[in-house]
Design a protein around this motif. Sequence first.
Motif, PDB file in Angstrom:
ATOM      1  N   SER A   1      41.876  35.743  34.078  1.00  0.00           N
ATOM      2  CA  SER A   1      41.830  37.026  34.800  1.00  0.00           C
ATOM      3  C   SER A   1      41.842  38.160  33.786  1.00  0.00           C
ATOM      4  N   ALA A   2      41.479  39.356  34.307  1.00  0.00           N
ATOM      5  CA  ALA A   2      41.436  40.519  33.428  1.00  0.00           C
ATOM      6  C   ALA A   2      42.835  40.906  32.971  1.00  0.00           C
TER       7      ALA A   2
ATOM      8  N   MET B   1      36.052  46.032  39.586  1.00  0.00           N
ATOM      9  CA  MET B   1      35.807  44.644  39.998  1.00  0.00           C
ATOM     10  C   MET B   1      34.339  44.422  40.337  1.00  0.00           C
ATOM     11  N   GLU B   2      33.710  45.428  40.975  1.00  0.00           N
ATOM     12  CA  GLU B   2      32.282  45.302  41.279  1.00  0.00           C
ATOM     13  C   GLU B   2      31.461  45.202  39.996  1.00  0.00           C
ATOM     14  N   GLY B   3      31.855  45.989  38.983  1.00  0.00           N
ATOM     15  CA  GLY B   3      31.172  45.892  37.688  1.00  0.00           C
ATOM     16  C   GLY B   3      31.376  44.538  37.034  1.00  0.00           C
TER      17      GLY B   3
ATOM     18  N   VAL C   1      35.180  41.356  47.247  1.00  0.00           N
ATOM     19  CA  VAL C   1      34.714  41.418  45.862  1.00  0.00           C
ATOM     20  C   VAL C   1      35.662  40.661  44.947  1.00  0.00           C
ATOM     21  N   SER C   2      36.961  40.822  45.174  1.00  0.00           N
ATOM     22  CA  SER C   2      37.933  40.136  44.318  1.00  0.00           C
ATOM     23  C   SER C   2      37.855  38.614  44.488  1.00  0.00           C
ATOM     24  N   GLU C   3      37.619  38.151  45.735  1.00  0.00           N
ATOM     25  CA  GLU C   3      37.498  36.705  45.971  1.00  0.00           C
ATOM     26  C   GLU C   3      36.239  36.148  45.301  1.00  0.00           C
ATOM     27  N   LYS C   4      35.128  36.873  45.420  1.00  0.00           N
ATOM     28  CA  LYS C   4      33.896  36.442  44.759  1.00  0.00           C
ATOM     29  C   LYS C   4      34.071  36.385  43.253  1.00  0.00           C
TER      30      LYS C   4
ATOM     31  N   LYS D   1      43.182  55.188  42.966  1.00  0.00           N
ATOM     32  CA  LYS D   1      43.376  54.043  42.079  1.00  0.00           C
ATOM     33  C   LYS D   1      42.708  52.793  42.653  1.00  0.00           C
ATOM     34  N   THR D   2      42.816  52.619  43.975  1.00  0.00           N
ATOM     35  CA  THR D   2      42.189  51.463  44.618  1.00  0.00           C
ATOM     36  C   THR D   2      40.669  51.512  44.462  1.00  0.00           C
ATOM     37  N   LYS D   3      40.101  52.707  44.657  1.00  0.00           N
ATOM     38  CA  LYS D   3      38.650  52.838  44.499  1.00  0.00           C
ATOM     39  C   LYS D   3      38.221  52.550  43.062  1.00  0.00           C
ATOM     40  N   GLN D   4      39.004  53.024  42.108  1.00  0.00           N
ATOM     41  CA  GLN D   4      38.683  52.761  40.707  1.00  0.00           C
ATOM     42  C   GLN D   4      38.743  51.268  40.398  1.00  0.00           C
ATOM     43  N   GLU D   5      39.766  50.608  40.949  1.00  0.00           N
ATOM     44  CA  GLU D   5      39.888  49.168  40.728  1.00  0.00           C
ATOM     45  C   GLU D   5      38.744  48.416  41.397  1.00  0.00           C
TER      46      GLU D   5
END
Length: 256
Positions: free
Chosen positions: A251-252, A158-160, A212-215, A150-154
């Motif tokens: 936010s999403a 976020m990268e997308g 990534v989340s901070e950016k 799940k973390t990798k999917q998130e």
Amino acid sequence: MEEDEEEDYMSDSFLKQDVRPGLPMVRRVKEAIQKEEKQKEANEKNRQKSIKEEEKERRDLVLKSALGNENKGFALLQKMGYKSGQALGKSGEGIVEPIPLNIKTGRSGLGHEELKKRKAEEKLENYRQKLHMKKQANEQAADQFRIRLKTKQEERKMEGDLRKSQRACQQLDLQKDIDVPKETWYWLGPEEEDKKDEEDKEDECTSSDLSVSEKLHILTAYLRDKHFYCIWCGTTYEGSEDLASSCPGDSAADHE
């Protein structure tokens, strides 16, 4: 003896014998098996029984036979009104059959069977605990795998979203004649930049330390403040008031 005498190959008994292939061999095998069985029976009859076997036979014989009048205890019961086959007790609520004997034939001491039984129960309990612990470990491993997945999917999502925000930022900045991004990572760089050496990466700004989340959070806030644009809505609003009144959030999660 007659068996040792030489057979007359011209006699009627010899000529009438069945000479089909294989029959003499089968007959010999059967005779050998019968002879072996007879030998076993003879050995069993001639075998001397051990003391334990004789004691067991005598004990079983005595236990199977009912008590007679010659038994003093049985005679006393009869004098008190007891009849054979009747239950004990004044009202006949007692037992009918005698209490069975528990004959100890082994050489182990008293309490050995209880100790053996307790050890077997402890062994079974330890086995059950190991199974339970193994099951818990498997469940924990499965939960951790699901969490990692799940973390990798998130992270991929976020990268997308970050790349989407970088493209939108570059396009909106260029529309306002901004030729240089506020931060180098605000824009999606050309493919050649992905092939830079490690030395070039060390010269970049400290933005590489950001996650990534901070950016994504910083860049979406820049787009809202500078261009009144929300990547979640995909809309450029007329101003800050229009953005605040029409956009659910920054936010999403607010847009889900």
